[in-house]
Design an enzyme around this catalytic site. Structure first.
Site, PDB file in Angstrom:
ATOM      1  N   VAL A 114       1.411  -1.534  -0.516  1.00 53.64           N
ATOM      2  CA  VAL A 114       0.049  -0.024  -0.028  1.00 53.64           C
ATOM      3  C   VAL A 114       0.961   1.037   0.013  1.00 53.64           C
ATOM      4  CG1 VAL A 114      -1.910   1.512   1.225  1.00 53.64           C
ATOM      5  CG2 VAL A 114      -1.916  -0.649   1.447  1.00 53.64           C
ATOM      6  N   CYS A 115       0.744   2.722  -1.021  1.00 53.92           N
ATOM      7  CA  CYS A 115       1.078   3.792  -0.760  1.00 53.92           C
ATOM      8  C   CYS A 115       2.893   3.141  -0.876  1.00 53.92           C
ATOM      9  CB  CYS A 115       1.128   4.157   0.286  1.00 53.92           C
ATOM     10  SG  CYS A 115       1.349   6.086   0.272  1.00 53.92           S
ATOM     11  N   THR A 116       3.654   4.126  -0.797  1.00 48.88           N
ATOM     12  CA  THR A 116       4.973   3.729  -0.766  1.00 48.88           C
ATOM     13  C   THR A 116       5.811   2.703  -0.183  1.00 48.88           C
ATOM     14  OG1 THR A 116       5.409   5.334   1.420  1.00 48.88           O
ATOM     15  CG2 THR A 116       5.128   5.900  -0.966  1.00 48.88           C
ATOM     16  N   THR A 134       2.002   3.239  -6.971  1.00 55.16           N
ATOM     17  CA  THR A 134       2.101   3.267  -5.297  1.00 55.16           C
ATOM     18  C   THR A 134       1.542   4.995  -4.944  1.00 55.16           C
ATOM     19  OG1 THR A 134       4.187   4.148  -3.723  1.00 55.16           O
ATOM     20  CG2 THR A 134       3.894   5.445  -6.598  1.00 55.16           C
ATOM     21  N   ALA A 164      -2.685   2.218  -4.216  1.00 53.90           N
ATOM     22  CA  ALA A 164      -1.723   3.832  -4.045  1.00 53.90           C
ATOM     23  C   ALA A 164      -1.874   3.750  -3.222  1.00 53.90           C
ATOM     24  CB  ALA A 164      -2.972   4.419  -5.359  1.00 53.90           C
TER      25      ALA A 164
END
Length: 242
Positions: A114-116, A134, A164
């Site tokens: 998830v995310c970075t 990301t 993202a």
């Protein structure tokens, strides 16, 4: 859903979510909220030790979370999930974390982020040749780590599933549940959570937010993105020389 068939194997019974200092709380708690609603699926929050982990804080003290497992006690998992956050730049350079992720990913049915968190997977060499996403402000750091950047909310490429920024973790987890256990189970989890997003503003992505707001947010995030970029550059050199 992905056109590719999910990896063969028995139905997952265990999921491991990585924790590290300055992790973004919603990155892992969103997917955790979904996954813990799947019967017979044990979900562990795993860290280098069982000491409390302090989540990222933006102007206030960060939430402290207790891991339920540590690296040395977890031999394998079916679902590996890596969240992101300001602490990612340190994790990218931590060989103990990267070795642990490679070990678990070797036998996991799904490797997700998830995310970075996708940048951590990339630094471990786990996204080379895979489509991935990301957080929008860090998208430029995917390619140096061998990933194929995609601007989508959730991206599935074989057994790699990436989400993202931050709130996309809920969507990722629901998508994953549908992939493994079917849409009915995923819809049931969504209903039990009353996950029915109706945001008061249509500003949740750079494509929708006013240009001046996007520019302001990029400026605010610049120190973090630059710090992440330095860590990614170092990781990229290490990957290419290995």
């Amino acid at each position: 859903m992905s056109d590719a068939s999910p990896p063969a194997g028995p139905t997952p019974t265990h999921a491991a979510i990585l924790l590290f200092p300055a992790v973004t709380q919603l990155d892992f708690s969103g997917p955790l909220e979904v996954l813990q609603r799947v019967p017979d699926l044990q979900v562990d929050l795993v860290a280098q030790s069982l000491d409390p982990v302090t989540c990222a804080a933006f102007g206030s003290s960060g939430l402290r979370v207790l891991p339920s497992a540590k690296f040395e006690n977890l031999a394998r998992t079916d679902i590996l999930l890596v969240p992101g956050g300001p602490g990612v730049s340190a994790v990218i350079g931590d060989p103990e974390v990267l070795t642990f992720l490679r070990r678990l990913a070797a036998h996991a049915r799904y490797v997700t982020s998830v995310c970075t968190g996708s940048l951590i997977l990339g630094a471990a060499g786990l996204l080379q040749g895979y489509r991935a996403t990301t957080h929008w402000a860090h998208h430029q750091w995917l390619a140096p780590l061998g990933a194929i950047p995609v601007h989508e909310r959730v991206v599935i490429d074989r057994n790699r599933v990436t989400g993202a920024g931050v709130s996309a973790g809920i969507d990722l987890a629901l998508t994953l549940v549908a992939e493994i256990w079917g849409e009915r189970r995923a819809r049931s989890a969504q209903l039990s959570m009353e996950y029915d997003p109706q945001p008061p503003f249509d500003a949740g992505s750079p494509a929708k937010a006013p240009a001046e707001l996007v520019a302001s947010m990029r400026e605010r995030l610049q120190p973090l993105t630059e710090r992440t970029g330095v860590a990614v550059a170092t990781a990229a050199v290490r990957l290419h020389s290995s």
